[in-house]
Design an enzyme around this catalytic site. Structure first.
Site, mmCIF file in Angstrom:
data_model
loop_
_atom_site.group_PDB
_atom_site.id
_atom_site.type_symbol
_atom_site.label_atom_id
_atom_site.label_comp_id
_atom_site.label_asym_id
_atom_site.label_seq_id
_atom_site.Cartn_x
_atom_site.Cartn_y
_atom_site.Cartn_z
ATOM 1 C CG HIS A 9 -5.922 1.832 5.086
ATOM 2 N ND1 HIS A 9 -5.540 2.781 6.006
ATOM 3 C CD2 HIS A 9 -4.874 0.974 4.961
ATOM 4 C CE1 HIS A 9 -4.301 2.506 6.416
ATOM 5 N NE2 HIS A 9 -3.883 1.418 5.793
ATOM 6 C CD GLU A 36 -3.131 5.468 6.686
ATOM 7 O OE1 GLU A 36 -3.076 5.532 5.439
ATOM 8 O OE2 GLU A 36 -2.217 4.978 7.381
ATOM 9 C CB SER A 77 5.034 -1.808 12.064
ATOM 10 O OG SER A 77 4.638 -0.447 12.248
ATOM 11 C CG ASN A 120 -1.741 1.192 1.415
ATOM 12 O OD1 ASN A 120 -1.833 2.021 0.498
ATOM 13 N ND2 ASN A 120 -2.378 1.315 2.575
ATOM 14 C CD GLU A 163 -3.515 -2.601 7.209
ATOM 15 O OE1 GLU A 163 -2.410 -2.847 6.720
ATOM 16 O OE2 GLU A 163 -4.138 -1.548 6.968
ATOM 17 C CE LYS A 179 -0.306 3.208 4.736
ATOM 18 N NZ LYS A 179 -0.219 3.351 6.205
ATOM 19 N N GLY A 219 2.348 2.192 10.762
ATOM 20 C CA GLY A 219 3.297 3.294 10.634
ATOM 21 C C GLY A 219 4.016 3.662 11.919
HETATM 22 P P1 PGA Z 1 2.796 0.218 7.598
HETATM 23 O O1 PGA Z 1 1.346 0.430 6.932
HETATM 24 O O2 PGA Z 1 3.355 -1.072 7.064
HETATM 25 O O3 PGA Z 1 3.588 1.410 7.186
HETATM 26 O O4 PGA Z 1 2.577 0.139 9.088
HETATM 27 C C1 PGA Z 1 0.461 -0.632 6.744
HETATM 28 C C2 PGA Z 1 -0.845 -0.152 6.174
HETATM 29 O O5 PGA Z 1 -1.351 0.890 6.623
HETATM 30 O O6 PGA Z 1 -1.428 -0.779 5.262
#
Ligand code: PGA
Length: 255
Positions: free
Chosen positions: A96, A98, A213, A6, A168, A8, A174
């Site tokens: 997601h 976000e 992460s 992803n 997630e 983003k 993140g």
């Molecule tokens: P990350 O993001 O691996 O940077 O923690 C995962 C995601 O939000 O899909």
């Protein structure tokens, strides 16, 4: 095993093209070691076509990061399922955290998007996961159950192979602070049992990804859990080497 990236809101067109070209070179160089895993990347909309083109002679699939529920119309700024298909997408990320947090996406929206994805032969990667406060309050399973049920509310009869669920935990995204393998496995087993209720025996075939992460150094411990069928990778998907390394670890687990 499915390892999905992803990206983003990262990569300009030249950056996305370079990253996709790097990834194409990586998968060609490591073809044998990657044979047992599926890979996908989800770039920003404006870079979908260039990414798909750069990856055209690989098995790496491309997906969108979200989409609208209508086929077309007066929805300024939005992108539809037919547009994603025409740009070469196989997958679309839906719900997601976000999107839920910054754009107000609800469980009902997620359910409508899953149905719309299926109507256009896109495989939804449905994201679910609790916040830190919800976990601390002992509500993690209840939250995830509500999100999974909402996502599948309109998806009766969908083939399990047309569904990916990514667990997630919001506190792990993140932050560099991934769930432990035990926490991931426990929630994945819970989601699997929920899917048994919702889609029957086919639940065994739904890819359950862990996201939050995941990096090359922790991927093996997470991907070796029995109910972890892959990863949704944010930060580490922005370099071909780290994304490819995670995919190789996944392939070794699947082989
Ligand atoms: P990350 O993001 O691996 O940077 O923690 C995962 C995601 O939000 O899909």
């Amino acid at each position: 095993m499915l390892i999905a990236g992803n990206w983003k809101m990262n990569t300009t067109l030249p950056e996305a093209t370079a990253l996709a070209e790097d990834l194409a070179a990586y998968v060609h160089e490591h073809a044998d070691a990657l044979a047992a895993t599926h890979m996908a990347v989800c770039p920003p909309f404006v870079n979908l076509e260039a990414t798909a083109r750069a990856l055209a002679d690989t098995d790496v699939a491309v997906g969108g990061q979200t989409m609208h529920t209508a086929d077309a119309g007066s929805y300024t700024g939005e992108t539809s399922a037919p547009m994603l298909r025409a740009a070469g997408c196989t997958y679309v990320i839906v719900g997601h955290s976000e999107r839920r947090k910054y754009f107000g996406e609800t469980d009902a929206d997620v359910g409508a998007k899953v149905a719309q994805a299926h109507a256009h032969s896109l495989i939804p990667i449905v994201c679910v996961g609790e916040t830190k406060a919800q976990r601390d309050a002992g509500d993690a399973e209840a939250i995830v159950e509500q999100q999974v049920r909402g996502a599948l509310a309109e998806a009766q009869g969908a083939a399990p192979t047309d569904l990916v669920v990514a667990y997630e935990p919001v506190w792990a995204i993140g932050t560099g602070d991934s769930a432990t393998p035990e926490q991931a496995q426990a929630m994945h087993a819970f989601i699997r049992s929920l899917l048994h209720d919702l889609v029957g025996d086919g639940a065994a075939d739904v890819h359950l990804l862990y996201g939050g992460s995941m990096k090359p150094h922790n991927a093996e411990a997470l991907l070796s859990q029995p109910d972890v069928d892959g990863g949704l990778i944010g930060g580490a998907s922005l370099q071909a080497d780290s994304f490819g390394a995670i995919a190789q670890i996944g392939a070794a687990q699947a082989a």
